[in-house]
Each structure stands twice: as C-alpha cells, then as structure tokens.
Design a protein around this motif. Structure first.
Motif, PDB file in Angstrom:
ATOM      1  N   ARG A 149       0.882  -1.163   0.000  1.00 20.74           N
ATOM      2  CA  ARG A 149       0.000   0.000   0.000  1.00 20.74           C
ATOM      3  C   ARG A 149       0.916   1.208   0.000  1.00 20.74           C
ATOM      4  O   ARG A 149       1.593   1.496   0.980  1.00 20.74           O
ATOM      5  CB  ARG A 149      -0.895  -0.042   1.220  1.00 20.74           C
ATOM      6  CG  ARG A 149      -1.926  -1.174   1.025  1.00 20.74           C
ATOM      7  CD  ARG A 149      -2.180  -1.900   2.263  1.00 20.74           C
ATOM      8  NE  ARG A 149      -3.347  -1.367   2.909  1.00 20.74           N
ATOM      9  CZ  ARG A 149      -3.553  -1.487   4.209  1.00 20.74           C
ATOM     10  NH1 ARG A 149      -2.666  -2.057   4.978  1.00 20.74           N
ATOM     11  NH2 ARG A 149      -4.645  -1.012   4.722  1.00 20.74           N
ATOM     12  N   HIS A 150       0.966   1.835  -1.161  1.00 21.74           N
ATOM     13  CA  HIS A 150       1.927   2.924  -1.332  1.00 21.74           C
ATOM     14  C   HIS A 150       1.480   4.159  -0.566  1.00 21.74           C
ATOM     15  O   HIS A 150       0.331   4.550  -0.646  1.00 21.74           O
ATOM     16  CB  HIS A 150       2.062   3.289  -2.813  1.00 21.74           C
ATOM     17  CG  HIS A 150       2.265   2.113  -3.723  1.00 21.74           C
ATOM     18  ND1 HIS A 150       3.066   1.042  -3.381  1.00 21.74           N
ATOM     19  CD2 HIS A 150       1.786   1.847  -4.973  1.00 21.74           C
ATOM     20  CE1 HIS A 150       3.056   0.171  -4.387  1.00 21.74           C
ATOM     21  NE2 HIS A 150       2.287   0.624  -5.349  1.00 21.74           N
ATOM     22  N   PRO A 151       2.410   4.781   0.150  1.00 21.80           N
ATOM     23  CA  PRO A 151       2.073   6.026   0.829  1.00 21.80           C
ATOM     24  C   PRO A 151       1.964   7.180  -0.174  1.00 21.80           C
ATOM     25  O   PRO A 151       2.217   7.007  -1.369  1.00 21.80           O
ATOM     26  CB  PRO A 151       3.246   6.230   1.771  1.00 21.80           C
ATOM     27  CG  PRO A 151       4.385   5.523   1.134  1.00 21.80           C
ATOM     28  CD  PRO A 151       3.801   4.377   0.348  1.00 21.80           C
ATOM     29  N   ASP A 152       1.639   8.321   0.342  1.00 21.32           N
ATOM     30  CA  ASP A 152       1.482   9.523  -0.449  1.00 21.32           C
ATOM     31  C   ASP A 152       2.826   9.935  -1.084  1.00 21.32           C
ATOM     32  O   ASP A 152       3.854   9.957  -0.410  1.00 21.32           O
ATOM     33  CB  ASP A 152       0.972  10.602   0.520  1.00 21.32           C
ATOM     34  CG  ASP A 152       0.873  11.947  -0.129  1.00 21.32           C
ATOM     35  OD1 ASP A 152       0.402  11.986  -1.270  1.00 21.32           O
ATOM     36  OD2 ASP A 152       1.265  12.942   0.518  1.00 21.32           O
ATOM     37  N   ASP A 153       2.828  10.251  -2.383  1.00 23.09           N
ATOM     38  CA  ASP A 153       4.068  10.626  -3.096  1.00 23.09           C
ATOM     39  C   ASP A 153       4.789  11.795  -2.429  1.00 23.09           C
ATOM     40  O   ASP A 153       6.014  11.790  -2.280  1.00 23.09           O
ATOM     41  CB  ASP A 153       3.766  11.091  -4.523  1.00 23.09           C
ATOM     42  CG  ASP A 153       3.151   9.996  -5.367  1.00 23.09           C
ATOM     43  OD1 ASP A 153       3.161   8.834  -4.918  1.00 23.09           O
ATOM     44  OD2 ASP A 153       2.666  10.315  -6.466  1.00 23.09           O
ATOM     45  N   ALA A 154       4.007  12.798  -2.069  1.00 23.16           N
ATOM     46  CA  ALA A 154       4.626  14.020  -1.544  1.00 23.16           C
ATOM     47  C   ALA A 154       5.398  13.716  -0.263  1.00 23.16           C
ATOM     48  O   ALA A 154       6.464  14.292  -0.014  1.00 23.16           O
ATOM     49  CB  ALA A 154       3.555  15.067  -1.284  1.00 23.16           C
ATOM     50  N   GLY A 155       4.890  12.791   0.533  1.00 17.72           N
ATOM     51  CA  GLY A 155       5.572  12.418   1.780  1.00 17.72           C
ATOM     52  C   GLY A 155       6.917  11.769   1.500  1.00 17.72           C
ATOM     53  O   GLY A 155       7.898  12.006   2.209  1.00 17.72           O
ATOM     54  N   GLU A 156       6.975  10.967   0.440  1.00 14.07           N
ATOM     55  CA  GLU A 156       8.227  10.297   0.100  1.00 14.07           C
ATOM     56  C   GLU A 156       9.260  11.316  -0.376  1.00 14.07           C
ATOM     57  O   GLU A 156      10.431  11.262  -0.008  1.00 14.07           O
ATOM     58  CB  GLU A 156       7.982   9.231  -0.973  1.00 14.07           C
ATOM     59  CG  GLU A 156       7.050   8.125  -0.528  1.00 14.07           C
ATOM     60  CD  GLU A 156       7.528   7.414   0.730  1.00 14.07           C
ATOM     61  OE1 GLU A 156       8.503   6.650   0.651  1.00 14.07           O
ATOM     62  OE2 GLU A 156       6.936   7.652   1.812  1.00 14.07           O
TER      63      GLU A 156
END
Lengths: 336, 534
Positions: A147-154
């Motif tokens: 379950r991929h987290p939010d792109d901006a957080g990465e």
C-alpha cells in the motif's frame, strides 16, 4: 462467443484470434498492440505496431526509427476496427503514453489494463475506468502488504535527508522511462529548483518528456567534467538503479543511496540492495487501487496477470467475482 | 510516533557510524520531551512497557482480514511484525496528522490498559497509525528493536548533542530514569547536571592505547609497571549500601547474568577487573567458555556450575567512602591488594605484575605468555591517575602478534555507503576433506585491513571472476588452480556450532593479499583446529 475466443494467452503474448493481433507480445509478431513503452511490453521487430503516439515515439527513441515494419497511431478513446474487431485505447496512468486496450466484438468487451496506477501523476494522463465484461488486470503489487504512501511524503523524506546530510550526494535510483521523470517532476512540485544531475541513460527520455510539455527544470549530466567529486556534494543525482552498484557510482562523495520503487515498502528488499533511503514511489497500483479498480470496471470476470496472481484471485473469490490467473510469460517489472 | 518510526527506519538502513550519530542527535534536537526520552529508553533497552506475544498479534490481525490473504502476505514478507504493520486495514492517507498519537501517549495508553484491555487498546492505537509507525509500535511491544544501535552508541549521540564527553553520560546513566527530562535540560544548557539518586553507579572506564612503532623508545621503562592482559571481558564490580552491580566497560548493567558473582560482592567499593571463567587463583578458562555466560538474561544452575566466573582485579576506584581515582596507580594498587585479600578467594584474585627491566625483556615475555588466556601485556605508568576515556601516555596495551591464516576468497558482498559500488565484504575459506579432493569451507568474513588501492584490486578480481550472483553477493572462482589467497589476521578462535567449519574467528581482518600464492597452497582446516585445541 466465450471471452477466451476473443483474447487468449499464447506463448508470444495475449492473442486475439478474430482480429489476428497480439497485445504486448514478447516475441516478434505480425501485428502488435502495445500498451506502453517499457521494454518488457514494447519490443522491437513486429510487423505493424499500433500504440499511442507517445508510445510509438518512445519506442523509436529506444530502438531506433526502424523498430517495426509500420506504425499505426491510436488516438485515445477512438474506436478503430482491426480485422472486424473493435479496438480502442484509454489512459492507464502508468507512464507517458500508457494505455489500456479495450477489445470488443459481438457485444462482448474485454479491457486489458497493461500496467496502471490510480493516483495523480504530473507526467502522464490519469487512469480512466472503462466498463467491461472481462477486466485483465496486472498484479505487480497484488498483495495486501503493498500500500503505497502519499508521493509528496516520500519526496519530503528525500528533501529532509538532503537537509540533514548536506555534504553527501543523494543518489536516487529510478528506472529511466517514467519513474525518473516523475521523481524529478515531484521534486520540482515540492519546490526543489536546483540542478538535478542525471545518468546518461536518462538523457534522451528526459528530453522527450520536456518536448511533450512536462517541465523538468534544470538538468545536467552527472559527469566528472562537471566539476569533480566535490561538485556533487549535497546534490541529487538520478540514474537507473543498476548504475549504483556499478563503478559509475564511485564519482560521488559519500553517497546516500535512495531507490524509488514500490518494492521499497519491504524493509528486507531495501536492506538487500544496500538502499539507505527507500522511497516508496510506484508506477503500479497498490493493493487498494487494484481492488478498487476491479470494482470500478464493473467486470463480472477478472483475469490476473504478471505479478502475484493468487492473492487477487482470492480477493475476487471472496467478493463473488469470477477470476483466474492468466499465465503469461516474459514480463518483468522494469517499470518499478 | 511518525518521527520515532522514521528514526528507526533510517537507523536500520544506515551503516555509517557518523550518520547514525547524526540521525540520533538530530532526533533529540527536534523532538520534545517526553517523547525523545522514551525513544532513547527504547533504544537503550530501558523502556518498561507491557509486552505482547506474537500469537496475540496474529490473533488481532486475523480478526480483521482473510486468513488466506494474510498467509500469502506473511509468506512473502517473512517477518510477522512487518507483515502485520503493512496489512493492518487502515487506509494509507486516511490517517490525519493530528490523529497520530505521540510515542508518550501510546506508551501511557498501553501501561494504563493492563493485561485484560491491552490487546484492544493496542489495536486502537494501530488504527490511528501509518504503516511505519505501526511497525515501530509492534516492535516496541514484541521486544527487541534490532536497529543496529547499541546503548553505547545512543549515549555517544547524547554526548554529541550536548557537546560533552560520553563518560559524563555513562557516569549518570544508571542513576537516572526515562524520560530523562532533567538530562535533556542539562544537555541543552537549560538546567543543572542531574544528581543521580541510585547507589553503586558506574564509573567511566580508563582505556589504553596500543603500543605503536616508536612509542616505547621515548619512554623510560622505570616509569611503568606491566601486567598480563587477560582475554575475558573488562568489567566493573561495584557495591554500595548493599546494592551490587556488575557493569560492562561501556556501562551496560550485566548483573542479571552473574548472580553467582554478585552474591560474593559483599564489600563497599568499585573494582576494575577482567571477568573470566574458572576459579580464581586456580583455573582460568578460555574466552569461548566465557561466551557461554555472556548475553544471557537468566542463567541456569547447571551453567553456573559448569562455567563459574570470577574477577581478576586490576584496579580499585572506590574504597568505602574514598574515591581513589585521583591517586597514583601504585597507591591504588596497594589499596587494591589489601582490599582483595578480604574478598572470597574463589571469586576474586589479583592480576599479577610482570617484572621486567627493559622493553626488550618485556617484548620477549609478551611473545611467550605463560598462559593461553593471555593476549599480551598492559603497561601502566606508576603515577597515573584513573581518568575516563583513552588518554595517550599513561596506559598502553601491547598485544601479542595476531594469528594468521592463508585463506581463499569465496564470496564477496557489496559494501554500504562509500563502498556501495565496491565488493568489500569478503567470506573466505580454507581447505578440508581428502588431500586429493579437498573442498573449501568458509571460516570467516572480513571487511577491512586493506588499503583503498587493494580494495580496487580485489573488486576487479571479484567482477572478473564471478561465478554466481545472489542479490548483493557474488560467489567467485575458488578452485585449487584458480583463486585469490588472502592472508587473514585474527585475535583468537572460538568453537562454533553455528558454522559448518566448527570455528569462529575473533576480529578477523585482511592483512595481506597473496597474489603470489596458488590457491591450492592455502591453509587447511586442521591448522585452525590445532589452534583451538592448543
């Protein structure tokens, strides 16, 4: 007519007998319909290739202008007859030019998703769910652990590390078509305006993305002539992941190795590869997106291909949807 | 919780010592009390929190998802805590920032819940966390963070953060408790240095420097006394007001594993010595034997009987109310002699002096020690005060020369950080089996001892001679007629049931590359076995 009379797995790929064409064939065939430009889906040497304009242009960049006998451009949403079979291409949200392929005949319709994702990506058109009887879904991340987290957080974690270790080069491994440009674009969206250095393997594709109106900001080749080791201190360098294990990476000062991939969700994967800063950024749907998409298409039957078929088939069973794995060979996950 | 989870994730994947210290110090600087203190306690193993069994964790997740899908997931990930943290049904992105419970809130909730409500409170916490934070919380309650950071490293990070010597932290450590608010206030120059409340505290240890070329020429042998350097572990046995503690040289409290010794600590003072297996004054066991007693939480009666421990005393730091540390070494030594004479003779003995008149004579004795458990000599200046750390001059260690073996390179693994493009971690083996058809058996792994230039040469050899790849590891050609011979230096050898060869090297490093030596002429396992028996 059964759905398997319209599309069926063959050693070369997914075959449509009435239309006499293949979708994403792994071996040279007479007529190929291609979903997107990743090397395991788009190969050189077919007679005729039908694909979106961007995919055709990407294939020409990767394989040279003579990559196929002839080309047929597919305009998104336009229904075209191929030997009496109705065919149309629809955005898949995977990489620039990527499409799902809808195949219909005699009132029955199948959608082959190719690779797809559902979240917003500033470098390509978003996925459109297409109503169909049979949905052929990819399953690269077809397990509930993905379950991929939010792109901006990465991206924020990458920038935070850059702030914390300003003397170290941050090497970001990202596959050269799609992922690399997306990482760069996301960095720009996060306000990072400095020059980003790129590996030679990325140059043509980055230039192509630029030509298609996807602004990537200042880029420069990550070559030593650009000022020696010290010049890369505190800089971001993007390159294909394979290059980081290679002697190429020795030009950088005390690098932090980052890798942008959906696989980075699993700690052991990051550890094994010697990744210090895993960035969970994927071009594929995660588990939640896969099951939501199956529901969105309203398909009464699902065929599952390349990836972890068994879990998605199980999910369909529980939810009363007929499902079976489609054992296609030859697909790796270049895109992730 | 997010910041703590981020810290753990970074630490576990970071190999550089300095980078780890930086990550920790930045965390201490950016996270408020009491969270940072609880995180510190979690890392040093001092956090008291209710523990949950893996079965409970599994039961909780089974209530929430299809068992078949869970089985596929667990099978793929391989680690229960990580699997549960990933599959826990809370949609990523739905977790609001203000919903993220702090570490202290989570810890308090679990402590308050007690045994009966524990699982439901724990599950409710997981519902509010994102995947990395769920992983961190699960690791906290199932015990063992395993992030590659020792308590010692965490204390060093605190020292860096407060710009003080780590010895000051070590001295305080056992007299303060989580969440260490007074400690942080002092480190941030906002408060007084905390006054430790407990008794029998650790006193930071004085360490020595190795004798290097040219060191001794400048020194007068008459200024120094010598002792044998025993091959056990350096400890501090401290007793005060009826409280007995045994500390490692880094200040970890290891009392729990040595109840037999603690019973015999009926004194008031602090002894610096070597923990050894055997009976004081009669028999001194090997480091292998001692290892049977190390790193255990509890120790059986049988174990205590088979491997009794004692302390060979080097120094006396505290004698009743007197702090002896400022006194000259020889004065402390005579106090020590009188002190040890009053202690149970089977548990404490004196480290004898080694008489010598010149460096050459001492060198000779160092090379031919009278006992196999001696690893060299210690030199201590007669007038040296006992000061924490590793001051240059007063104390030296002069080890006997390392053992060496010629081994064949078998596997190479890619390094980390600066070395990530180099194959820099080497597994090497020696020959075993019949003479006419010998096989290589791995005997150790080393990743230092070579120069940068040698690293480049080995890396090239590895790339040119790869037989197979397994992720970051390559197996290289290692045959009688073709292979790279490495001269490996090591300090000692232990018996090992975990390794196929039956031996485990201590402190192995590459001492020379033997490009000149044919692989067939590398050593045989018997050579090492002889060392083990000797």
């Amino acid at each position: 007519m059964r759905p398997s009379d319209l599309l069926q797995p063959r050693p070369q790929g997914l075959y449509c007998p009435p239309g006499d064409f293949f979708i994403d064939p792994v071996k040279p065939v007479g007529r190929a319909l291609i979903t997107h430009g990743h090397a395991d889906h788009a190969r050189a040497g077919h007679g005729t290739v039908m694909a979106t304009r961007e995919t055709l242009e990407i294939m020409a960049i990767r394989y040279g202008e003579g990559f196929a006998g002839s080309r047929q451009e597919a305009r998104l949403g336009e229904r075209v007859a191929v030997n009496g079979v109705e065919v149309s291409f629809h955005p898949a949200g995977h990489v620039l030019g990527s499409a799902q392929i809808r195949v219909a005949q005699g009132g029955r319709c199948i959608v082959a998703s190719g690779d797809y994702k559902r979240r917003r990506d500033p470098t390509c058109l978003g996925f459109e769910p297409i109503a169909c009887d049979v949905f052929i879904t990819e399953a690269t991340f077809g397990l509930p652990v993905f379950r991929h987290p939010d792109d901006a957080g990465e991206i924020a974690r990458l920038l935070a590390s850059l702030g914390q270790f300003p003397e170290r080069t941050h090497l970001v491994g990202a596959y050269s078509l799609g992922k690399a440009q997306r990482v760069i674009r996301l960095l720009r969206d996060a306000g990072y305006a400095e020059t980003i250095y790129i590996h030679g393997a990325l140059e043509k594709l980055c230039a192509y993305y630029e030509s298609q109106g996807i602004a990537l900001g200042p880029l420069a080749p990550a070559t030593i002539d650009n000022g020696g080791k010290a010049a890369f201190a505190g800089k971001i360098v993007v390159g294909p992941p394979s290059a980081f294990a290679d002697r190429w990476a020795r030009r950088f000062s005390d690098p932090v190795s980052a890798f942008a991939s959906g696989w980075m969700r699993i700690r052991q994967r990051a550890k094994q590869r010697g990744v210090e800063l895993p960035l969970i950024l994927s071009d594929h749907s995660d588990w939640d997106e896969l099951v939501a998409t199956i529901a969105d298409t309203g398909a009464s039957e699902v065929w599952v291909t390349h990836g972890r078929e068994e879990a998605l088939v199980r999910w369909c069973e529980i939810n009363g949807i007929a499902a079976r794995p489609l054992h296609l060979v030859g697909y790796e996950d270049e895109g992730d | 919780m997010k910041l703590f989870a981020d810290l753990l994730d970074r630490l576990v994947l970071t190999s550089s010592r300095n980078a780890k210290l930086k990550l920790l110090a930045d965390y201490f600087a950016s996270v408020p009390d009491p969270d940072r203190g609880l995180a510190l306690a979690a890392i040093t193993g001092d956090l008291d929190i209710p523990s949950f069994k893996p079965a409970m964790l599994r039961a909780l997740v089974m209530e929430r998802m299809d068992p078949v899908l869970f089985a596929y997931s667990y099978d793929y990930v391989g680690d229960l805590a990580e699997t549960v943290s990933l599959v826990w049904p809370a949609r990523e992105g739905r977790v609001l920032h203000n919903a993220d419970p702090s570490l202290s809130e989570a810890v308090a909730a679990l402590i308050e819940a007690g045994r009966a409500n524990g699982p439901s409170v724990f599950a409710a916490l997981l519902d509010r966390l994102d995947a990395p934070s769920r992983f961190a919380l699960i690791k906290l309650v199932t015990g063992g963070l395993r992030i590659g950071v020792s308590a010692r490293r965490a204390k060093q990070a605190l020292a860096d953060f407060g710009q003080i010597e780590v010895a000051e932290i070590e001295e305080l450590w056992h007299g303060i408790a989580p969440p260490y608010e007074a400690l942080f206030a002092w480190l941030e120059k906002r408060g007084e240095k905390p006054v430790p409340q407990a008794q029998a505290l650790f006193r930071p240890v004085m360490l020595s420097n190795p004798v290097q070329d040219g060191d001794l020429e400048k020194l007068d042998p008459a200024d120094y006394r010598a002792e044998w350097k025993w091959d056990g572990i350096r400890v501090q046995a401290t007793s005060e007001g009826g409280v007995h503690r045994l500390y490692s040289r880094t200040g970890d409290d290891i009392s729990g594993a040595f109840p037999d010794l603690l019973e015999a600590m009926d004194f008031s003072g602090a002894i610096d010595g070597e923990l050894l297996v055997g009976v004081a004054g009669q028999h001194t066991g090997t480091f292998s034997d001692l290892q049977q007693r190390l790193n255990r939480k509890a120790v059986s009666a049988k174990m205590r009987e088979k491997f009794p421990v004692f302390v060979r005393c080097y120094d006396l730091l505290q004698d009743g109310h007197d702090d002896l540390r400022p006194l000259p070494f020889l004065e402390r030594r005579s106090r020590l002699e009188a002190f040890v004479a009053r202690l149970p003779a089977v548990r404490f003995d004196l480290s004898p002096f080694v008489d010598f008149s010149g460096w050459e004579e001492l060198d000779d004795r160092r090379r031919r020690p009278p006992h196999p458990v001696i690893e060299g000599v210690m030199l201590k200046r007669r007038d040296s005060a006992y000061v924490p750390g590793r001051p240059k001059g007063p104390w030296f260690k002069w080890k006997r020369d390392p053992h060496t073996v010629d081994a064949v390179l078998m596997y190479a693994q890619r390094g980390h950080g600066k070395r990530s493009s180099f194959y820099s971690d080497y597994t090497f083996g020696v020959w075993t089996g019949p003479e006419e058809k010998p096989e290589l058996v791995p005997v150790g792994k080393a990743y230092f001892g070579f120069t940068d230039e040698e690293l480049r040469q080995i890396d090239k050899f590895v790339r040119d001679n790869t037989v197979e790849r397994f992720g970051p590891v390559r197996s290289v050609r290692a045959e009688r007629g073709h292979g790279l011979v490495l001269e490996v230096a090591f300090e000692g050898l232990n018996r090992s049931t975990r390794h196929k060869s039956g031996v485990a090297m201590r402190f192995p490093r590459i001492s020379r590359l033997r490009w000149d030596k044919p692989a067939a002429e590398a050593d045989r396992l018997e050579t090492l076995q002889a060392l083990l028996d000797g």
